[in-house]
Design an enzyme around this catalytic site. Structure first.
Site, PDB file in Angstrom:
ATOM      1  N   HIS A  56       0.866  -1.238  -0.225  1.00  0.00           N
ATOM      2  CA  HIS A  56       0.016   0.028  -0.048  1.00  0.00           C
ATOM      3  C   HIS A  56       0.742   1.165   0.080  1.00  0.00           C
ATOM      4  CE1 HIS A  56      -4.132   1.493   1.569  1.00  0.00           C
ATOM      5  NE2 HIS A  56      -3.437   2.592   1.133  1.00  0.00           N
ATOM      6  N   HIS A  58       1.563   4.995  -1.918  1.00  0.00           N
ATOM      7  CA  HIS A  58       0.950   6.136  -2.784  1.00  0.00           C
ATOM      8  C   HIS A  58       2.091   6.965  -3.494  1.00  0.00           C
ATOM      9  CE1 HIS A  58      -3.285   5.879  -1.578  1.00  0.00           C
ATOM     10  NE2 HIS A  58      -2.762   5.651  -0.425  1.00  0.00           N
ATOM     11  N   ARG A  60       2.271   8.879  -6.133  1.00  0.00           N
ATOM     12  CA  ARG A  60       1.821  10.272  -6.647  1.00  0.00           C
ATOM     13  C   ARG A  60       2.203  10.447  -8.120  1.00  0.00           C
ATOM     14  NH1 ARG A  60      -1.570  10.156  -2.922  1.00  0.00           N
ATOM     15  NH2 ARG A  60      -1.067  11.181  -0.744  1.00  0.00           N
ATOM     16  N   ASN A  90      -4.686   5.931  -7.012  1.00  0.00           N
ATOM     17  CA  ASN A  90      -5.374   7.429  -6.890  1.00  0.00           C
ATOM     18  C   ASN A  90      -4.436   8.534  -7.511  1.00  0.00           C
ATOM     19  OD1 ASN A  90      -3.605   7.125  -4.808  1.00  0.00           O
ATOM     20  ND2 ASN A  90      -4.907   8.384  -3.260  1.00  0.00           N
ATOM     21  N   HIS A 175     -10.834  -0.345   0.379  1.00  0.00           N
ATOM     22  CA  HIS A 175     -11.034   0.907   1.367  1.00  0.00           C
ATOM     23  C   HIS A 175     -12.122   1.092   2.040  1.00  0.00           C
ATOM     24  CE1 HIS A 175      -9.866   5.295   2.225  1.00  0.00           C
ATOM     25  NE2 HIS A 175     -11.032   5.120   2.684  1.00  0.00           N
ATOM     26  N   ASP A 301       0.411   2.441   3.901  1.00  0.00           N
ATOM     27  CA  ASP A 301      -0.372   3.797   3.320  1.00  0.00           C
ATOM     28  C   ASP A 301       0.639   5.085   3.223  1.00  0.00           C
ATOM     29  OD1 ASP A 301      -2.316   5.077   2.549  1.00  0.00           O
ATOM     30  OD2 ASP A 301      -3.750   5.036   4.263  1.00  0.00           O
ATOM     31  N   HIS A 305       2.525  14.335   1.029  1.00  0.00           N
ATOM     32  CA  HIS A 305       1.604  15.727   0.678  1.00  0.00           C
ATOM     33  C   HIS A 305       2.521  16.725   0.953  1.00  0.00           C
ATOM     34  CE1 HIS A 305      -2.347  13.745   0.248  1.00  0.00           C
ATOM     35  NE2 HIS A 305      -2.137  13.333   1.584  1.00  0.00           N
TER      36      HIS A 305
HETATM   37  O1  DOR Z   1      -4.431   8.723   4.627  1.00  0.00           O
HETATM   38  C1  DOR Z   1      -4.680   8.365   3.569  1.00  0.00           C
HETATM   39  N1  DOR Z   1      -4.085   8.956   2.488  1.00  0.00           N
HETATM   40  N2  DOR Z   1      -5.652   7.692   3.418  1.00  0.00           N
HETATM   41  C2  DOR Z   1      -6.044   7.074   2.045  1.00  0.00           C
HETATM   42  O2  DOR Z   1      -6.938   6.436   1.889  1.00  0.00           O
HETATM   43  C3  DOR Z   1      -5.558   8.079   0.942  1.00  0.00           C
HETATM   44  C4  DOR Z   1      -4.331   8.543   1.347  1.00  0.00           C
HETATM   45  C5  DOR Z   1      -3.572   9.552   0.213  1.00  0.00           C
HETATM   46  O3  DOR Z   1      -3.753   9.282  -0.885  1.00  0.00           O
HETATM   47  O4  DOR Z   1      -3.174  10.670   0.626  1.00  0.00           O
END
Ligand code: DOR
Length: 424
Positions: A56, A58, A60, A90, A175, A301, A305
């Site tokens: 899991h 991300h 980006r 995503n 999810h 996860d 950001h």
């Molecule tokens: O905390 C999270 N951030 N949970 C998610 O399901 C998505 C993820 C994100 O893409 O930032």
């Protein structure tokens, strides 16, 4: 040219053995005592694990390369002991076409620091309205599908996706969030959220979807994986489903094992995640679930950001924290796992769930591709933000004392990290 990983304890399914590991090109050619090679990778005082696999992450890219790229995430992963990552869908555009899947895979190959396996979307654009081309994506090699970031709300669509999962032999990863119950939510629904006057994300919003998908897995027989479980009741639901022999698996994140909802009383968005941090009782249940095998895997996860986004107010800031470089240390500081359990939850089980066992998550054996990580289980350390390989810095673990340090990582016989330092 040969590399010997020397002086460590090799972790297998049943126990730990003092042995050296000799690697030639990308393959393990010998495991035994007193081996020598052209290059020595020191593992003295350390355990040698099969490379970790993250279910899991991300990454980006495409879309938010200002916060992470596949290359920077790969480097962060290698520093965390990972040799494979499952890339969450995503992105922008999302993983709903073969073009995007191939792009992500190719960027992973170019970075060359670990294997990147893209997940596929369950629905087009993760919008929950029409199924993604599941057969086409599966023919392009996708083994695990999810709309992560949101759950599939429509039971009709989810039922159809599960029928596809059976015929294609793939896994649906959910999810679990009934979004009608979480509108505007910034944290767990609890005494604190009432005191703070902010909308809460109730546990039942997760548990209703866990229950629904267990029922659907019972009817269809589909393989269903539950992403980032966060509540005690979810753990009980999965435990009962497994006792019945249903085809379900589950993961937990390092942060849900170690941080509680009370941290949100600071109003600091670094603690805002989805699902939210919960109560101490939930944490205890997640730990029990991990130790008794109800929860199969630890998954990061990893959610980078931008600083300007995470510095918005609690209601405006996006959820998520980075986790690839701190996962092992955070987990071992929270839960007393022995080396055999660590290998199971960090490597073997996630590789099985992601259906990548032909390359990852094996015992360390002759003839296998050399995906390894060398860990000092006794070492304590503190996160130095200036040394993070991730492009983003949204972690609350800076300054915390963590136990268990990844010293070195080997991917396809190449040393990607040595003594904590990325090699490329
Ligand atoms: O905390 C999270 N951030 N949970 C998610 O399901 C998505 C993820 C994100 O893409 O930032």
């Amino acid at each position: 040219m040969t590399i010997v990983v020397k002086g460590g304890s090799v972790v297998g399914t049943n126990g730990v053995d003092s042995a050296d590991v000799l690697v030639e090109n990308d393959v393990i050619i010998k495991v035994g005592k007193n081996l020598t090679g052209d290059i020595t990778l020191d593992a003295s005082g350390c355990h040698i694990f099969p490379g970790f696999v993250d279910l899991h992450a991300h990454l980006r890219e495409p879309g938010r390369e200002d916060t992470e790229t596949i290359e920077t995430a790969s480097r962060a992963g290698a520093k965390g002991g990972y040799t494979a990552l499952i890339a969450m869908p995503n992105t922008n555009p999302a993983h709903d076409s073969v073009t995007v899947i191939e792009f992500v895979r190719e960027q992973g190959r170019k970075a060359g620091l670990l294997d990147v396996f893209p997940s596929g979307c369950i629905t087009m654009g993760r919008q929950g309205e029409a199924l993604a081309p599941l057969a086409e994506l599966s023919a392009a090699g996708v083994r695990i599908f999810t709309d992560d970031g949101s759950g599939v709300q429509d039971p009709v669509l989810m039922g159809r996706a599960m029928q596809y999962a059976i015929s294609l032999g793939v896994t649906m990863a959910q999810h679990c969030e009934v979004s009608a119950l979480t509108q505007g939510a910034v944290m767990n629904e609890c005494g604190c959220s009432s005191d703070m006057g902010v909308p809460g994300w109730p546990a039942i919003a997760e548990e209703m979807m866990v229950q629904r998908d267990i029922e659907m897995s019972r009817i269809t027989g589909a393989s269903v994986h539950f992403l980032h479980l966060s509540t005690a009741r979810s753990v009980d639901l999965v435990r009962d489903a497994k006792a019945e022999g249903l085809n379900v698996t589950a993961e937990v994140t390092p942060h849900h094992l170690s941080l509680t909802q009370e941290l949100l009383t600071t109003f600091d968005p670094v603690y805002k995640v989805n699902p939210p941090l919960r109560s101490m009782k939930d944490i205890q249940a997640l730990k029990v679930g991990l130790l008794d095998g109800t929860i199969d895997a630890v998954a990061t996860d990893h959610a980078p950001h931008a600083r300007r986004d995470k510095e918005l107010t609690l209601d405006q800031a996006p959820p998520g924290m980075i986790g690839l470089e701190t996962a092992l240390g955070v987990v071992l500081s929270a839960v007393d796992l022995d080396p055999v359990q660590i290998a199971a939850v960090m490597s073997r089980n996630p590789a099985r769930i992601a259906q990548i066992t032909e390359q990852h998550g094996h015992n360390i054996g002759v003839g296998d591709i050399a995906h390894l990580c060398v860990v000092d289980l006794g070492a304590t350390w503190q996160v130095d933000p200036s040394k993070l390989a991730s492009k983003s810095r949204n972690t609350p673990f800076v300054g915390r004392q963590l136990r268990g340090m990844v010293r070195s990582t080997m991917y396809r016989g190449q040393i990607t990290v040595q003594d904590g330092v990325a090699q490329k």
